[in-house]
Motif scaffolding. Structure first.
Motif, PDB file in Angstrom:
ATOM      1  N   ALA A   1      -4.586  -0.133   4.775  1.00  0.00           N
ATOM      2  CA  ALA A   1      -3.124  -0.263   4.879  1.00  0.00           C
ATOM      3  C   ALA A   1      -2.449   1.025   4.413  1.00  0.00           C
ATOM      4  CB  ALA A   1      -2.642  -1.453   4.064  1.00  0.00           C
ATOM      5  N   ARG A   2      -3.023   1.633   3.393  1.00  0.00           N
ATOM      6  CA  ARG A   2      -2.446   2.879   2.876  1.00  0.00           C
ATOM      7  C   ARG A   2      -2.652   4.018   3.872  1.00  0.00           C
ATOM      8  NH1 ARG A   2      -4.419   4.397  -2.966  1.00  0.00           N
ATOM      9  NH2 ARG A   2      -3.345   2.491  -3.593  1.00  0.00           N
ATOM     10  N   ILE A   3      -3.843   4.103   4.451  1.00  0.00           N
ATOM     11  CA  ILE A   3      -4.105   5.136   5.469  1.00  0.00           C
ATOM     12  C   ILE A   3      -3.132   4.973   6.628  1.00  0.00           C
ATOM     13  CG2 ILE A   3      -5.769   5.936   7.206  1.00  0.00           C
ATOM     14  CD1 ILE A   3      -7.988   4.958   5.187  1.00  0.00           C
ATOM     15  N   ARG A   4      -2.889   3.709   6.979  1.00  0.00           N
ATOM     16  CA  ARG A   4      -1.973   3.385   8.085  1.00  0.00           C
ATOM     17  C   ARG A   4      -0.527   3.718   7.705  1.00  0.00           C
ATOM     18  NH1 ARG A   4      -1.475   3.820  12.847  1.00  0.00           N
ATOM     19  NH2 ARG A   4      -0.063   5.129  11.701  1.00  0.00           N
ATOM     20  N   GLY A   5      -0.255   3.900   6.412  1.00  0.00           N
ATOM     21  CA  GLY A   5       1.112   4.098   5.945  1.00  0.00           C
ATOM     22  C   GLY A   5       1.949   2.847   6.137  1.00  0.00           C
ATOM     23  N   ALA A   6       1.310   1.692   5.956  1.00  0.00           N
ATOM     24  CA  ALA A   6       1.974   0.427   6.284  1.00  0.00           C
ATOM     25  C   ALA A   6       3.171   0.155   5.382  1.00  0.00           C
ATOM     26  CB  ALA A   6       0.969  -0.725   6.183  1.00  0.00           C
ATOM     27  N   ARG A   7       4.310  -0.172   6.000  1.00  0.00           N
ATOM     28  CA  ARG A   7       5.512  -0.580   5.265  1.00  0.00           C
ATOM     29  C   ARG A   7       5.797  -2.052   5.470  1.00  0.00           C
ATOM     30  NH1 ARG A   7       7.901   4.291   4.143  1.00  0.00           N
ATOM     31  NH2 ARG A   7       9.823   3.300   3.449  1.00  0.00           N
ATOM     32  N   GLN A   8       5.324  -2.586   6.579  1.00  0.00           N
ATOM     33  CA  GLN A   8       5.511  -4.001   6.916  1.00  0.00           C
ATOM     34  C   GLN A   8       4.130  -4.587   7.193  1.00  0.00           C
ATOM     35  OE1 GLN A   8       8.562  -5.609   7.096  1.00  0.00           O
ATOM     36  NE2 GLN A   8       9.637  -3.738   6.520  1.00  0.00           N
ATOM     37  N   ILE A   9       3.740  -5.575   6.398  1.00  0.00           N
ATOM     38  CA  ILE A   9       2.405  -6.179   6.546  1.00  0.00           C
ATOM     39  C   ILE A   9       2.555  -7.673   6.796  1.00  0.00           C
ATOM     40  CG2 ILE A   9       0.209  -6.668   5.384  1.00  0.00           C
ATOM     41  CD1 ILE A   9       0.523  -4.074   3.802  1.00  0.00           C
TER      42      ILE A   9
ATOM     43  N   TRP B   1      -4.136  -7.138  -3.071  1.00  0.00           N
ATOM     44  CA  TRP B   1      -4.678  -5.838  -2.639  1.00  0.00           C
ATOM     45  C   TRP B   1      -3.767  -5.193  -1.604  1.00  0.00           C
ATOM     46  CZ3 TRP B   1      -8.044  -2.873  -4.967  1.00  0.00           C
ATOM     47  CH2 TRP B   1      -9.078  -3.428  -5.736  1.00  0.00           C
ATOM     48  N   LEU B   2      -3.342  -5.990  -0.609  1.00  0.00           N
ATOM     49  CA  LEU B   2      -2.503  -5.430   0.460  1.00  0.00           C
ATOM     50  C   LEU B   2      -1.134  -5.022  -0.070  1.00  0.00           C
ATOM     51  CD1 LEU B   2      -3.451  -7.843   3.391  1.00  0.00           C
ATOM     52  CD2 LEU B   2      -3.883  -5.366   3.281  1.00  0.00           C
ATOM     53  N   ALA B   3      -0.563  -5.843  -0.951  1.00  0.00           N
ATOM     54  CA  ALA B   3       0.771  -5.521  -1.487  1.00  0.00           C
ATOM     55  C   ALA B   3       0.733  -4.196  -2.247  1.00  0.00           C
ATOM     56  CB  ALA B   3       1.262  -6.654  -2.391  1.00  0.00           C
ATOM     57  N   ARG B   4      -0.404  -3.898  -2.848  1.00  0.00           N
ATOM     58  CA  ARG B   4      -0.529  -2.655  -3.611  1.00  0.00           C
ATOM     59  C   ARG B   4      -0.563  -1.415  -2.732  1.00  0.00           C
ATOM     60  NH1 ARG B   4      -4.624  -4.390  -8.560  1.00  0.00           N
ATOM     61  NH2 ARG B   4      -3.052  -5.604  -9.666  1.00  0.00           N
ATOM     62  N   ALA B   5      -0.721  -1.627  -1.434  1.00  0.00           N
ATOM     63  CA  ALA B   5      -0.690  -0.481  -0.515  1.00  0.00           C
ATOM     64  C   ALA B   5       0.737  -0.150  -0.097  1.00  0.00           C
ATOM     65  CB  ALA B   5      -1.529  -0.780   0.729  1.00  0.00           C
ATOM     66  N   LEU B   6       1.673  -1.044  -0.385  1.00  0.00           N
ATOM     67  CA  LEU B   6       3.042  -0.880   0.118  1.00  0.00           C
ATOM     68  C   LEU B   6       3.845   0.129  -0.690  1.00  0.00           C
ATOM     69  CD1 LEU B   6       4.092  -4.616   0.646  1.00  0.00           C
ATOM     70  CD2 LEU B   6       3.769  -2.907   2.460  1.00  0.00           C
ATOM     71  N   PRO B   7       4.758   0.847  -0.011  1.00  0.00           N
ATOM     72  CA  PRO B   7       5.752   1.635  -0.752  1.00  0.00           C
ATOM     73  C   PRO B   7       6.752   0.678  -1.411  1.00  0.00           C
ATOM     74  CG  PRO B   7       6.259   1.665   1.599  1.00  0.00           C
ATOM     75  CD  PRO B   7       4.966   0.916   1.445  1.00  0.00           C
ATOM     76  N   VAL B   8       7.612   1.201  -2.298  1.00  0.00           N
ATOM     77  CA  VAL B   8       8.511   0.310  -3.064  1.00  0.00           C
ATOM     78  C   VAL B   8       9.407  -0.537  -2.162  1.00  0.00           C
ATOM     79  CG1 VAL B   8       8.570   1.449  -5.299  1.00  0.00           C
ATOM     80  CG2 VAL B   8      10.032   2.300  -3.445  1.00  0.00           C
ATOM     81  N   ASP B   9       9.797   0.010  -1.018  1.00  0.00           N
ATOM     82  CA  ASP B   9      10.670  -0.753  -0.127  1.00  0.00           C
ATOM     83  C   ASP B   9       9.877  -1.491   0.956  1.00  0.00           C
ATOM     84  OD1 ASP B   9       9.853   1.548   1.119  1.00  0.00           O
ATOM     85  OD2 ASP B   9      11.759   1.925   2.128  1.00  0.00           O
ATOM     86  N   GLY B  10       8.551  -1.579   0.786  1.00  0.00           N
ATOM     87  CA  GLY B  10       7.717  -2.267   1.770  1.00  0.00           C
ATOM     88  C   GLY B  10       7.792  -3.778   1.618  1.00  0.00           C
ATOM     89  N   LYS B  11       7.254  -4.476   2.633  1.00  0.00           N
ATOM     90  CA  LYS B  11       7.352  -5.935   2.646  1.00  0.00           C
ATOM     91  C   LYS B  11       6.089  -6.544   3.236  1.00  0.00           C
ATOM     92  CE  LYS B  11       9.631  -9.710   2.122  1.00  0.00           C
ATOM     93  NZ  LYS B  11      10.273 -10.705   2.950  1.00  0.00           N
ATOM     94  N   LEU B  12       5.641  -7.616   2.614  1.00  0.00           N
ATOM     95  CA  LEU B  12       4.481  -8.354   3.124  1.00  0.00           C
ATOM     96  C   LEU B  12       4.864  -9.818   3.292  1.00  0.00           C
ATOM     97  CD1 LEU B  12       0.823  -8.116   1.717  1.00  0.00           C
ATOM     98  CD2 LEU B  12       1.821 -10.285   2.427  1.00  0.00           C
ATOM     99  N   ILE B  13       4.567 -10.376   4.458  1.00  0.00           N
ATOM    100  CA  ILE B  13       4.753 -11.809   4.681  1.00  0.00           C
ATOM    101  C   ILE B  13       3.376 -12.422   4.850  1.00  0.00           C
ATOM    102  CG2 ILE B  13       5.720 -13.591   6.195  1.00  0.00           C
ATOM    103  CD1 ILE B  13       7.927 -11.603   6.948  1.00  0.00           C
ATOM    104  N   SER B  14       3.084 -13.467   4.057  1.00  0.00           N
ATOM    105  CA  SER B  14       1.783 -14.124   4.127  1.00  0.00           C
ATOM    106  C   SER B  14       1.969 -15.594   4.469  1.00  0.00           C
ATOM    107  CB  SER B  14       1.041 -13.958   2.792  1.00  0.00           C
ATOM    108  OG  SER B  14      -0.288 -14.440   2.904  1.00  0.00           O
ATOM    109  N   LEU B  15       1.206 -16.090   5.426  1.00  0.00           N
ATOM    110  CA  LEU B  15       1.371 -17.449   5.961  1.00  0.00           C
ATOM    111  C   LEU B  15       0.261 -18.368   5.450  1.00  0.00           C
ATOM    112  CD1 LEU B  15       2.152 -16.475   9.676  1.00  0.00           C
ATOM    113  CD2 LEU B  15       3.707 -16.524   7.690  1.00  0.00           C
TER     114      LEU B  15
END
Ligand code: SAH
Ligand code: DHB
Ligand code: MG
Length: 221
Positions: A53-61, A74-88
């Motif tokens: 996710a970090r290599i991808r530069g992911a901001r929205q996961i 783990w995935l949330a830790r790849a996000l920048p401060v303004d990034g967002k993760l939605i988990s279902l």
């Protein structure tokens, strides 16, 4: 080569390159204590997801299948401060344990856990105009993998990385006459992947603490 060796090598490597901090350790322990199935990604696999996710530069996961939130942390830790993760997650109990684990890990502000059948939540997200996502992790009920892939493509943009867990299952996917709905779903997933011109796909076979399995990796072209 035995499963004990895979697990021992896994433990050796975790200590050296991916030691768990207290938040990750307690996420695992609290999930076990709450009686959730212990089927989260391994520690090395969790770190792989974070690095991808970090290599991808992911901001929205987008994650499909939260369980106790171990992979989510783990995935949330790849996000920048303004990034967002939605988990279902379909199971309210799992979601509740996950939310506690995410809070302890300090990532609640960037993570939303949505309770409901993933198919319904995905439809809802589409109505809300969610996406595109930069990274999508599919790890829920395996019979639905073909539908989840279709939704993942819909929620993607060029460059989106789609990762699907548990696509090898000790080699069970080799059996074309399998009646196991998880295997049928995963073989159908590979039929879609192989025929899908919008994706560049490969598979990493994995051994370790979780036995013999694998991740499908597909990049949207
Ligand atoms: N990604 C997690 C593990 C997920 S296990 C990790 O590695 O830490 C699979 C999860 O998918 C379970 O919590 C299960 O309740 C959930 N699930 C199963 N069917 C589902 C469905 N139809 N919709 C959403 N979640 C589902
Ligand atoms: C199962 C599900 C998973 O997501 C996983 O990583 C391992 C096992 C299962 O349903 O058995
Ligand atoms: Mg899994």
């Amino acid at each position: 080569m035995s499963e004990e060796t895979w697990a021992a090598v896994d433990a050796y490597l975790v200590e050296l390159v991916a030691p768990e901090d207290p938040a990750l350790r307690s996420a695992r322990e609290e999930s076990d204590a709450a009686g959730l199935p212990s089927i989260q990604v391994s520690t090395l696999q969790g770190k792989l997801l974070m690095l991808l996710a970090r290599i991808r530069g992911a901001r929205q996961i987008l994650e499909i299948g939260t369980l106790g939130g171990y992979s989510t942390i783990w995935l949330a830790r790849a996000l920048p401060v303004d990034g967002k993760l939605i988990s279902l997650e379909v199971d309210p109990r799992h979601a509740e344990v996950a939310r506690e684990n995410l809070a302890r890990a300090g990532v609640s502000a960037s993570v939303e856990v949505r309770v409901g059948r993933a198919i319904d939540s995905l439809r809802q997200l589409a109505e809300e105009g969610a996406g595109p996502f930069d990274f999508i992790f599919i790890d829920a009920d395996k019979p639905s993998n073909p539908e989840y892939l279709e939704w993942a493509i819909r929620f993607s943009r060029p460059g989106t990385l789609i990762v699907v867990d548990n696509v090898v299952r000790t080699g069970a996917i080799l059996d074309p006459s399998s009646q196991d709905p998880a295997i049928v779903g995963t073989r159908r997933l590979f039929d879609l992947l192989s025929a899908e011109p919008r994706l560049e796909t490969t598979v990493i076979q994995t051994v370790g603490a979780k036995g013999y399995d694998g991740f499908a990796l597909a990049v949207v072209v």
